[in-house]
Scaffold this motif. Sequence first.
Motif, PDB file in Angstrom:
ATOM      1  N   GLU A   1     -11.016  -3.073 -46.146  1.00 12.98           N
ATOM      2  CA  GLU A   1     -11.383  -4.470 -46.360  1.00 12.98           C
ATOM      3  C   GLU A   1     -12.896  -4.645 -46.376  1.00 12.98           C
ATOM      4  O   GLU A   1     -13.594  -4.212 -45.460  1.00 12.98           O
ATOM      5  CB  GLU A   1     -10.796  -5.353 -45.255  1.00 12.98           C
ATOM      6  CG  GLU A   1      -9.284  -5.444 -45.277  1.00 12.98           C
ATOM      7  CD  GLU A   1      -8.764  -6.489 -44.306  1.00 12.98           C
ATOM      8  OE1 GLU A   1      -8.899  -7.689 -44.608  1.00 12.98           O
ATOM      9  OE2 GLU A   1      -8.237  -6.101 -43.250  1.00 12.98           O
ATOM     10  N   GLU A   2     -13.387  -5.255 -47.462  1.00 16.24           N
ATOM     11  CA  GLU A   2     -14.759  -5.734 -47.584  1.00 16.24           C
ATOM     12  C   GLU A   2     -15.786  -4.669 -47.199  1.00 16.24           C
ATOM     13  O   GLU A   2     -16.700  -4.910 -46.409  1.00 16.24           O
ATOM     14  CB  GLU A   2     -14.952  -6.998 -46.746  1.00 16.24           C
ATOM     15  CG  GLU A   2     -14.049  -8.137 -47.193  1.00 16.24           C
ATOM     16  CD  GLU A   2     -14.235  -9.393 -46.363  1.00 16.24           C
ATOM     17  OE1 GLU A   2     -14.892  -9.322 -45.317  1.00 16.24           O
ATOM     18  OE2 GLU A   2     -13.725 -10.448 -46.772  1.00 16.24           O
TER      19      GLU A   2
ATOM     20  N   SER B   1     -12.237  -3.879 -51.248  1.00 16.85           N
ATOM     21  CA  SER B   1     -10.983  -3.922 -50.504  1.00 16.85           C
ATOM     22  C   SER B   1      -9.908  -3.225 -51.335  1.00 16.85           C
ATOM     23  O   SER B   1      -9.964  -3.220 -52.571  1.00 16.85           O
ATOM     24  CB  SER B   1     -10.553  -5.365 -50.214  1.00 16.85           C
ATOM     25  OG  SER B   1     -11.511  -6.038 -49.415  1.00 16.85           O
TER      26      SER B   1
ATOM     27  N   GLY C   1     -13.515  -6.495 -55.160  1.00 18.31           N
ATOM     28  CA  GLY C   1     -14.847  -5.921 -55.091  1.00 18.31           C
ATOM     29  C   GLY C   1     -15.067  -4.882 -56.175  1.00 18.31           C
ATOM     30  O   GLY C   1     -14.223  -4.681 -57.060  1.00 18.31           O
TER      31      GLY C   1
ATOM     32  N   GLN D   1     -18.248  -5.325 -51.337  1.00 19.90           N
ATOM     33  CA  GLN D   1     -17.060  -6.044 -50.860  1.00 19.90           C
ATOM     34  C   GLN D   1     -15.762  -5.380 -51.344  1.00 19.90           C
ATOM     35  O   GLN D   1     -14.836  -6.041 -51.837  1.00 19.90           O
ATOM     36  CB  GLN D   1     -17.112  -7.500 -51.313  1.00 19.90           C
ATOM     37  CG  GLN D   1     -18.255  -8.300 -50.709  1.00 19.90           C
ATOM     38  CD  GLN D   1     -18.024  -8.596 -49.239  1.00 19.90           C
ATOM     39  OE1 GLN D   1     -17.111  -9.329 -48.878  1.00 19.90           O
ATOM     40  NE2 GLN D   1     -18.853  -8.014 -48.386  1.00 19.90           N
TER      41      GLN D   1
END
Length: 255
Positions: A19-20, A7, A57, A5
């Motif tokens: 992102e993610e 980002s 993340g 995850q």
Amino acid sequence: MRLLQVSFRYRRRQPFILEEADAQLAPGDVIELTGVNGAGKSTLLRLLAGLARPTRGRITDRPGVVGFAPDRFPTSQPFTVTAYLNHMASVRGGARWRPWAERLHMGHLLGLPLGELSKGSAHKVGLVQALMADPGLLILDEPFAGLDADARETLPAIATEVAGRGGIVIASDHQGGLRGLPGLRSWSVVDGRLKEATPAATGHERDPERPRVTVAVTLPADELPLFLTRMRDKGYQAGEIKDAQALPHPAEEPG
């Protein structure tokens, strides 16, 4: 090595560049990273290398030795090529750089100041400093940019060797220089999202019932190998027609 995850943005309240992102990398992986200019490829490479930290993340199980070759090698340092590589070898605990310089045909560059190098020659210096310590993670940002033909031919074999001893190779490469390597994985950054192309997503042969057509394409002879490789990577049947004169002229194509 895993991205969990992940980002990233440069400042609070700015939009996220990435992102993610979720991904898992295994020893022996060679990954081609693509995307339009400004998509965030270089940012992702810096995150993978540990040169930047995720905003959210985390990245786990990064190999202990990382080699990073940037898109633009900083030539403003007050060294000759030899002095710089000796310095980096000392930083790397006595790593050996001369075998890599020989493979990249750099003998004529060793006595030059860094500031006098062309972009392609400077890029070779960046590659050598990234390779000299036998990295477990080798990250290359546009590694084929500006290289001469001999070095371009050598680099895929080097990537294969690093992967063959259990290293991970990730290259941002819009020139397709690693296409055709067995098991090559393809990542792309699109609208801030990390995506991976799978054989199921690119293999046009998966549905034998779909209608087929044959298309003739005319292009410069020196571009043919790369064109065929790209078409095959996308799952198309592609081959060279030896007798180009047998093809209809565009103005003579049957209606």
